[in-house]
Design an enzyme around this catalytic site. Structure first.
Site: not given
Ligand code: GUN
Length: 291
Positions: A54, A98, A121
């Site tokens: 990311k 996350q 998110d």
């Molecule tokens: N863990 C796995 N996929 C995601 C996501 O799209 N966002 C977040 N915050 N954690 C994740």
């Protein structure tokens, strides 16, 4: 014949569009760049990989990112304090925490503490509720990535039977809501299956589209599907084989290949689409935040 749906290629096209938008609406006007705040707790190897990707995506596209990397044993109120600082910082446009979090942390409390205007998110109940009611909101990036890859490959959803496997807040639940909604990218008849569904094959054999996100490598096999089904594989697990390691999806690739009409590969399918949709949400948040 099975056609693989190339998420890398599509994400590259969308990356160019977003970069162009950043150039025109932000750089040319000499405004500050969008800024994504990321909170990671612990050293879970998948989470580290996701977060690093990311951050790289932010760099590639022209979005600033700040990572707050906290130890696994961090207390809940300490994470809440970091979120509060980001909520109150006018120079941060989007915030993600996350997931999964360490077991002693209450995920609900964390998600509820994020300012919904910065919740790129789309996990906060305000955004999730609005999404469920067809209102404008941040939608979860993986679900948006799935809708976009289907739409751009002209795969018909309208009136089709979609079977979603997995009911997580990250993928299964939001995609089942969006696909069944009264929208161009919806109007599908959706069956949401999960770990307590008995005789799951009964459902998967009827599906025109299957979306699987359970994190069980190779779960969906050729004998569980009908010919011509479209399969979206969201699972991604690192498999260690001696001193080599590789990534495997929730689909048993070899047994469905040739039987499915379309299939998203792992890696290179939904992963890059998720990251690019997060960038899109962050740009939207930044533009609303007067970036
Ligand atoms: N863990 C796995 N996929 C995601 C996501 O799209 N966002 C977040 N915050 N954690 C994740």
């Amino acid at each position: 014949m099975t056609q693989l749906l190339n998420g890398n290629q599509l994400a590259t096209e969308i990356r160019k569009e977003i970069s162009k938008e950043i150039d025109q609406k932000i750089r040319k006007k000499k405004k500050r760049l969008p800024h994504l705040g990321i909170i990671l707790s612990g050293n879970n190897s998948s989470s580290l990989t996701y977060v690093n990707r990311k951050i790289q995506e932010c760099k590639d596209i022209g979005i600033k990112s700040t990572l707050i990397h906290l130890p696994k044993w961090i207390l809940e109120h300490e994470i809440l304090e970091e979120i509060k600082k980001m909520n109150e910082n006018p120079l941060i446009d989007g915030i993600i925490v996350q997931l999964p979090l360490p077991k002693h942390i209450n995920e609900e409390n964390i998600i509820l503490s994020i300012n919904p205007k910065k919740d790129v998110d789309g996990f906060h109940p305000e955004n999730f509720g609005k999404m469920s009611l067809n209102m404008n909101a941040f939608f979860p990036a993986t679900a948006l990535g799935i809708l976009t890859i289907l739409e751009k490959n002209q795969i018909k959803i309208y009136g089709k039977h979609t079977v979603v496997i997995g009911r997580s807040r990250i993928v299964g639940r939001p995609i089942s809501i969006l696909l069944s909604s009264r929208k161009n990218t919806g109007n599908s008849t959706v069956t949401l299956t999960h770990s307590r569904t008995s005789n799951i094959e009964y459902y998967t054999k009827q599906a025109d589209i299957i979306i699987i996100a359970i994190g069980v490598p190779g779960f969906l096999k050729g004998e569980m599907i009908k010919k011509g089904v479209v399969i979206v594989d969201v699972g991604i697990t690192r498999i260690q084989d001696g001193n080599k390691s590789f990534l495997k999806g929730d689909v048993d690739f070899n047994s469905v290949y040739g039987k499915a009409s379309y299939l998203t590969p792992v890696p290179g399918g939904i992963g890059p689409m998720t990251r690019i949709m997060l960038m899109k949400n962050t740009l939207i948040a930044a533009l609303k935040n007067n970036c």
